[in-house]
Scaffold this motif. Structure first.
Motif: not given
Lengths: 426, 426
Positions: A58, A60, A401, A412-415, B58-61
């Motif tokens: 992500e 950050s 991660k 986790p961040a496949c948004l 963060e977003e993915s959390e």
């Protein structure tokens, strides 16, 4: 609004990348005031942008607020603003959040994507030089897969599942490998009705090999590893046109694809030309042996926007972070010499070697005559990159991660992002 | 493009929020095909948006790809698309990525921010109902602080440091507390030249107390905790106008502030009116005792866009996640009853209590006659929220970040966004 007292020289550093922050840190304890200027309040770690663009990390985790570098450096300040121009006669920098006057200036504004005048590619392809550009790629990949999942037209579905990465440097190699692993390892469990084996990742390189800065043996190793992961590596191939749906290669061949990631060229950021100094063809400012601008002795240029010839007849120094940081130290040293009336020194680069990640358990690295590939280069890449990330709290999350990604292909961040930010697939 | 075979009834669920996903899960193993439709590929956990907007998470959390809920549910599919309309006569939903026909429909599209017709507030204030709206607040707060750090005009600097949150419900209470802690605990170490003690966080509430759904004792406890954190809690105060720089209250008082966060009203999403069913004043669709639309027996509405009167004379059921999930189970049950020719049941709500986070070591919670505040309510809030987050890999990172935030006031995500996404402060 940003006048400093005249008691101490004011050093203004433009850009809070690897070079800019390092330069500021070199002034710690010196009798100068330092102001670092950047359009973002963070420094990001460019070598990991590809992990942001493929859902592993992500924002950050690869970015740190600039001010955190200067918590114990009382002579450094930060100014959030985008540099818009210069008045070198009056030693003033213009930004969209106010003018800043300087006694000495270090330009470390970095580079942007270069399209070599190909407007159609600039319009339809995805660059990958910033956090939001990388997040846009992630969004677009996820939207392509979602569209493919419900697409009944076979040709269109194949075009949605075709991902073309142009440029065989470390960015292109790492991005192609990460997309292939995303499609083949991470996503299949979530798309039981979509045959992701048909997904097609192509890495396009104009010259006859990947990773030109590496020894030949490693170039071949990288290509072999990528092909094993299912990447279609095309050497001696150049893109001549892309309209958002069809890529045309120089040899006339066409491929339907809704995604083209352009990792093929860099040039100095546009605002460099406002300095009025001599520039090379890629916009980089030509600097002397002490890294100052010949016409402007109080202005130094370092990193991706500096054109430095170390030995006459050789190409200019490569635009990589280790050199930017070495230049930063030299420029800071030379400014202190100028202030103290001592002679400036000539910049000498030190090759720290280079490395690239080709995918899980596969990396390549070279330093001098030493080369390594496979698992150990991969492990070394992980170690070097996590150490370079600023902030120990983040290191821990990144390692966690990476562990999950390695063991379970978890990303986790496949948004997607919200709709108004997305490329239209209709 | 989304025709399903006629062998099994096709249940289409609009919205992948708490209600929509729960409804889909209730059809697991049933002889139906389920398609969940959402404009994002993820479900986000709205109670933690305030932590995204203040740099904690963060977003993915707080978001999980929708498809991950259905990995072991073979009769569920996902369709990425934004609902644009309905043809109920032909049992078809229109989306921007294709039409979808249904046999049964569950509308769980949720709510959006309500401005009660105040166009100036809609234009200049920040809503906080989505991931990108929350990230925009974080970006804006960081830009205000950066501008204040170099602002020499005292009045303007104070306006940059004044943050107004409107709405004394859980969102407003949590947001005001989190901003106050950000300004007073997290940021001072990075802004040694800026007096952040002068930062002013105001929480504005129209009625005479915060957290109206809580017992009186807890409402007072919440206000007291916030005031202790330096939040200026203003009860019986309503905003009448905001032009981006000056807030005007109903009593004529004005306050200069560059930030106004509007957490004061919700209404059903606009597209609900396209259904053609009877709506309440806030756009919610009026449903019968079995949660179906009286005019459209194969259409059910649940969650924030349903107007359900449980006992005549009482206000409609509150728009909170626990009720949405209870309604989801009832709607799914009733659709199976319809399919099997059995009578539908009447929806009965169960009060699971309510809780709010006021800041570090301070929370409030109530269930029936049981109330709790202070440290134990805070700890209970943490536990309940981390359990409700989907995905164990994420839970671990969230707990780690909460621990660091609690111990050291660390907020890793205090990043601006790129400039074209920001509100202009000039």
């Amino acid at each position: 609004m940003n006048e400093k007292s005249n008691a101490r020289p004011h050093v203004v550093i433009l850009g809070a990348g690897m070079g800019g922050v390092k330069a500021a840190q070199c002034f710690a304890g010196e009798p100068v005031d330092v102001t670092v200027v950047d359009q973002n309040n963070y420094q990001f770690f460019a070598p990991l942008l590809y992990q942001l663009s493929t859902g592993i990390l992500e924002e950050s985790e690869i970015a740190l607020p600039v001010r955190q570098f200067f918590r114990s450096q009382s002579n450094a300040d930060f100014h959030l603003g985008c540099v818009t121009g210069f008045d070198t006669a009056n030693k003033t920098v213009f930004t969209d959040t106010g003018d800043i006057s300087y006694d000495y200036l270090i330009v470390a504004l970095g580079s942007t994507t270069r399209y070599f005048g190909m407007k159609d590619i600039e319009e339809h392809s995805f660059p990958m030089k910033t956090l939001s550009e990388s997040a846009a790629i992630r969004d677009h990949i996820m939207r392509c897969i979602e569209s493919a999942a419900h697409e009944t037209d076979e040709e269109k579905r194949q075009a949605l599942l075709t991902f073309i990465v142009v440029g065989g440097g470390p960015t292109g190699v790492e991005e192609a490998g990460a997309i292939a692993e995303l499609l083949h390892n991470t996503l299949p469990r979530d798309y039981p009705r979509l045959d992701l084996k048909k997904a097609d990742v192509k890495l396009i390189e104009m010259t006859d090999s990947l990773l030109m800065m590496m020894p030949m043996k490693l170039r071949e190793s990288a290509a072999k590893s990528l092909r094993k992961k299912g990447v279609d590596v095309r050497l001696n191939t150049a893109v001549s046109n892309y309209d958002g749906e069809t890529v045309t290669f120089k040899n006339g061949e066409t491929v339907k694809a809704y995604t083209l990631i352009w990792a093929s060229g860099v040039q100095a950021v546009d605002v460099c030309k406002e300095l009025g100094a001599k520039q090379a063809g890629d916009g980089r400012i030509i600097v002397g042996r002490d890294l100052s601008v010949p016409e402007l002795p109080e202005v130094y240029v370092i990193g991706d926007c500096a054109h430095f010839i170390e030995k006459s007849g050789e190409p200019p120094l490569a635009t990589i972070a280790p050199y930017a940081m070495q230049e930063a130290a030299c420029a800071a040293h030379n400014i202190m010499c100028q202030i103290e009336g001592e002679p400036q020194k000539t910049f000498v680069s030190h090759d720290l070697g280079s490395m690239a990640m080709v995918g899980r358990f596969a990396g390549v690295m070279a330093k001098g005559s030493m080369t390594m590939d496979g698992f150990f280069a991969w492990a070394a890449w992980l170690a070097v990159h996590v150490i370079r990330l600023a902030g120990w709290t983040t290191n821990f999350i990144v390692l966690y991660k990476w562990l999950l990604n390695t063991l379970f292909s978890t990303r986790p961040a496949c948004l997607t992002r919200e709709r108004d930010e997305a490329k239209n697939l209709q």
